[in-house]
Scaffold this motif. Sequence first.
Motif, PDB file in Angstrom:
ATOM      1  N   SER A   1      97.949 118.703  -7.919  1.00 57.63           N
ATOM      2  CA  SER A   1      98.933 119.793  -7.849  1.00 57.63           C
ATOM      3  C   SER A   1      98.749 120.774  -8.998  1.00 57.63           C
ATOM      4  CB  SER A   1     100.357 119.219  -7.866  1.00 57.63           C
ATOM      5  OG  SER A   1     100.556 118.316  -6.805  1.00 57.63           O
ATOM      6  N   LEU A   2      97.524 121.178  -9.189  1.00 57.74           N
ATOM      7  CA  LEU A   2      97.208 122.043 -10.325  1.00 57.74           C
ATOM      8  C   LEU A   2      97.864 123.404 -10.194  1.00 57.74           C
ATOM      9  CD1 LEU A   2      93.524 120.950 -10.806  1.00 57.74           C
ATOM     10  CD2 LEU A   2      95.270 120.923 -12.588  1.00 57.74           C
ATOM     11  N   LYS A   3      98.239 123.934 -11.349  1.00 52.82           N
ATOM     12  CA  LYS A   3      98.915 125.221 -11.440  1.00 52.82           C
ATOM     13  C   LYS A   3      98.084 126.166 -12.295  1.00 52.82           C
ATOM     14  CE  LYS A   3     103.357 122.790 -11.578  1.00 52.82           C
ATOM     15  NZ  LYS A   3     104.615 122.590 -12.347  1.00 52.82           N
ATOM     16  N   PRO A   4      98.265 127.467 -12.126  1.00 49.23           N
ATOM     17  CA  PRO A   4      97.512 128.407 -12.979  1.00 49.23           C
ATOM     18  C   PRO A   4      97.715 128.157 -14.472  1.00 49.23           C
ATOM     19  CG  PRO A   4      98.498 129.556 -11.137  1.00 49.23           C
ATOM     20  CD  PRO A   4      99.024 128.155 -11.079  1.00 49.23           C
ATOM     21  N   GLU A   5      98.894 127.680 -14.844  1.00 48.76           N
ATOM     22  CA  GLU A   5      99.149 127.419 -16.258  1.00 48.76           C
ATOM     23  C   GLU A   5      98.420 126.190 -16.786  1.00 48.76           C
ATOM     24  OE1 GLU A   5     101.419 127.956 -13.849  1.00 48.76           O
ATOM     25  OE2 GLU A   5     103.204 126.667 -14.123  1.00 48.76           O
ATOM     26  N   ASP A   6      97.747 125.450 -15.922  1.00 48.79           N
ATOM     27  CA  ASP A   6      96.898 124.346 -16.368  1.00 48.79           C
ATOM     28  C   ASP A   6      95.515 124.829 -16.792  1.00 48.79           C
ATOM     29  OD1 ASP A   6      98.283 122.433 -13.681  1.00 48.79           O
ATOM     30  OD2 ASP A   6      98.784 122.263 -15.814  1.00 48.79           O
ATOM     31  N   THR A   7      95.241 126.104 -16.594  1.00 50.01           N
ATOM     32  CA  THR A   7      93.950 126.665 -16.984  1.00 50.01           C
ATOM     33  C   THR A   7      93.751 126.549 -18.487  1.00 50.01           C
ATOM     34  OG1 THR A   7      93.897 128.203 -15.128  1.00 50.01           O
ATOM     35  CG2 THR A   7      92.574 128.779 -17.076  1.00 50.01           C
ATOM     36  N   ALA A   8      92.645 125.933 -18.880  1.00 49.20           N
ATOM     37  CA  ALA A   8      92.373 125.697 -20.297  1.00 49.20           C
ATOM     38  C   ALA A   8      91.028 124.992 -20.421  1.00 49.20           C
ATOM     39  CB  ALA A   8      93.466 124.836 -20.923  1.00 49.20           C
ATOM     40  N   VAL A   9      90.570 124.887 -21.646  1.00 51.42           N
ATOM     41  CA  VAL A   9      89.465 123.989 -21.953  1.00 51.42           C
ATOM     42  C   VAL A   9      90.087 122.631 -22.278  1.00 51.42           C
ATOM     43  CG1 VAL A   9      87.525 123.480 -23.461  1.00 51.42           C
ATOM     44  CG2 VAL A   9      88.029 125.853 -22.839  1.00 51.42           C
ATOM     45  N   TYR A  10      89.598 121.607 -21.621  1.00 49.67           N
ATOM     46  CA  TYR A  10      90.129 120.257 -21.800  1.00 49.67           C
ATOM     47  C   TYR A  10      89.173 119.439 -22.662  1.00 49.67           C
ATOM     48  CZ  TYR A  10      93.831 121.018 -18.439  1.00 49.67           C
ATOM     49  OH  TYR A  10      94.961 121.478 -17.806  1.00 49.67           O
ATOM     50  N   TYR A  11      89.752 118.768 -23.650  1.00 46.35           N
ATOM     51  CA  TYR A  11      88.986 117.950 -24.588  1.00 46.35           C
ATOM     52  C   TYR A  11      89.484 116.514 -24.536  1.00 46.35           C
ATOM     53  CZ  TYR A  11      88.055 122.526 -26.734  1.00 46.35           C
ATOM     54  OH  TYR A  11      87.689 123.824 -26.981  1.00 46.35           O
ATOM     55  N   CYS A  12      88.553 115.586 -24.712  1.00 43.16           N
ATOM     56  CA  CYS A  12      88.987 114.214 -24.956  1.00 43.16           C
ATOM     57  C   CYS A  12      88.677 113.872 -26.415  1.00 43.16           C
ATOM     58  CB  CYS A  12      88.328 113.225 -24.002  1.00 43.16           C
ATOM     59  SG  CYS A  12      86.535 113.047 -24.151  1.00 43.16           S
ATOM     60  N   ALA A  13      89.444 112.941 -26.928  1.00 42.85           N
ATOM     61  CA  ALA A  13      89.319 112.550 -28.322  1.00 42.85           C
ATOM     62  C   ALA A  13      89.603 111.058 -28.447  1.00 42.85           C
ATOM     63  CB  ALA A  13      90.281 113.355 -29.188  1.00 42.85           C
ATOM     64  N   ALA A  14      88.944 110.435 -29.412  1.00 42.14           N
ATOM     65  CA  ALA A  14      89.080 108.995 -29.613  1.00 42.14           C
ATOM     66  C   ALA A  14      89.724 108.701 -30.951  1.00 42.14           C
ATOM     67  CB  ALA A  14      87.715 108.320 -29.527  1.00 42.14           C
ATOM     68  N   THR A  15      90.522 107.642 -30.954  1.00 40.65           N
ATOM     69  CA  THR A  15      91.162 107.190 -32.173  1.00 40.65           C
ATOM     70  C   THR A  15      91.102 105.684 -32.252  1.00 40.65           C
ATOM     71  OG1 THR A  15      93.288 107.063 -33.339  1.00 40.65           O
ATOM     72  CG2 THR A  15      93.384 107.355 -30.963  1.00 40.65           C
ATOM     73  N   ARG A  16      90.898 105.143 -33.425  1.00 40.67           N
ATOM     74  CA  ARG A  16      90.820 103.690 -33.596  1.00 40.67           C
ATOM     75  C   ARG A  16      92.200 103.055 -33.661  1.00 40.67           C
ATOM     76  NH1 ARG A  16      86.948 105.588 -37.289  1.00 40.67           N
ATOM     77  NH2 ARG A  16      84.796 105.085 -36.741  1.00 40.67           N
ATOM     78  N   LEU A  17      93.213 103.861 -33.886  1.00 45.74           N
ATOM     79  CA  LEU A  17      94.562 103.336 -34.044  1.00 45.74           C
ATOM     80  C   LEU A  17      95.380 103.563 -32.774  1.00 45.74           C
ATOM     81  CD1 LEU A  17      95.299 104.624 -37.649  1.00 45.74           C
ATOM     82  CD2 LEU A  17      94.382 102.403 -36.949  1.00 45.74           C
ATOM     83  N   LEU A  18      96.438 102.792 -32.675  1.00 47.59           N
ATOM     84  CA  LEU A  18      97.353 102.971 -31.562  1.00 47.59           C
ATOM     85  C   LEU A  18      98.493 103.888 -31.988  1.00 47.59           C
ATOM     86  CD1 LEU A  18      97.590  99.347 -30.125  1.00 47.59           C
ATOM     87  CD2 LEU A  18      96.231 101.257 -29.283  1.00 47.59           C
ATOM     88  N   TRP A  19      98.859 104.781 -31.098  1.00 43.18           N
ATOM     89  CA  TRP A  19      99.917 105.726 -31.418  1.00 43.18           C
ATOM     90  C   TRP A  19     101.048 105.595 -30.414  1.00 43.18           C
ATOM     91  CZ3 TRP A  19      99.296 107.540 -36.081  1.00 43.18           C
ATOM     92  CH2 TRP A  19      97.997 107.618 -36.601  1.00 43.18           C
ATOM     93  N   GLY A  20     102.218 106.019 -30.852  1.00 43.62           N
ATOM     94  CA  GLY A  20     103.394 105.853 -30.029  1.00 43.62           C
ATOM     95  C   GLY A  20     103.781 107.144 -29.339  1.00 43.62           C
ATOM     96  N   PRO A  21     104.935 107.138 -28.687  1.00 44.96           N
ATOM     97  CA  PRO A  21     105.351 108.281 -27.872  1.00 44.96           C
ATOM     98  C   PRO A  21     105.594 109.561 -28.658  1.00 44.96           C
ATOM     99  CG  PRO A  21     107.115 106.676 -28.071  1.00 44.96           C
ATOM    100  CD  PRO A  21     105.894 106.026 -28.630  1.00 44.96           C
TER     101      PRO A  21
END
Length: 127
Positions: free
Chosen positions: A85-105
Amino acid sequence: QVQLVESGGGLVQPGGSLRLSCAASGFTLDYSAIGWFRQAPGKEREGVSYIGNSDSRAYYADSVKGRFTISRDNVRNTVYLQMNSLKPEDTAVYYCAATRLLWGPFTWYSRVNYDYWGQGTQVTVSS
């Protein structure tokens, strides 16, 4: 050498779907949590989604909840972001990133918490 490579971006019409992939090399994703971020022209990079390592706990930005789904395949050393259900406002460059730690909400979306970044893949939602 640690590397993250995103793929799966492209041009899609509003209401369409894409699946982004984040493939890791030089390390195993089993011990890393992964975040997806995006950056639209003229805007700050923002957190989109996150998946933990051991428990695969997932978080989403409010703007994508119910439309995007994050998942991981540790055998393929890859994390996916299914975008529906993609929207025009989803237009962007998408990046993934890795972290060794766990993060919360309340911390997963902070860019400083990530150790490695991919180069990004362009997603354009337009008719």
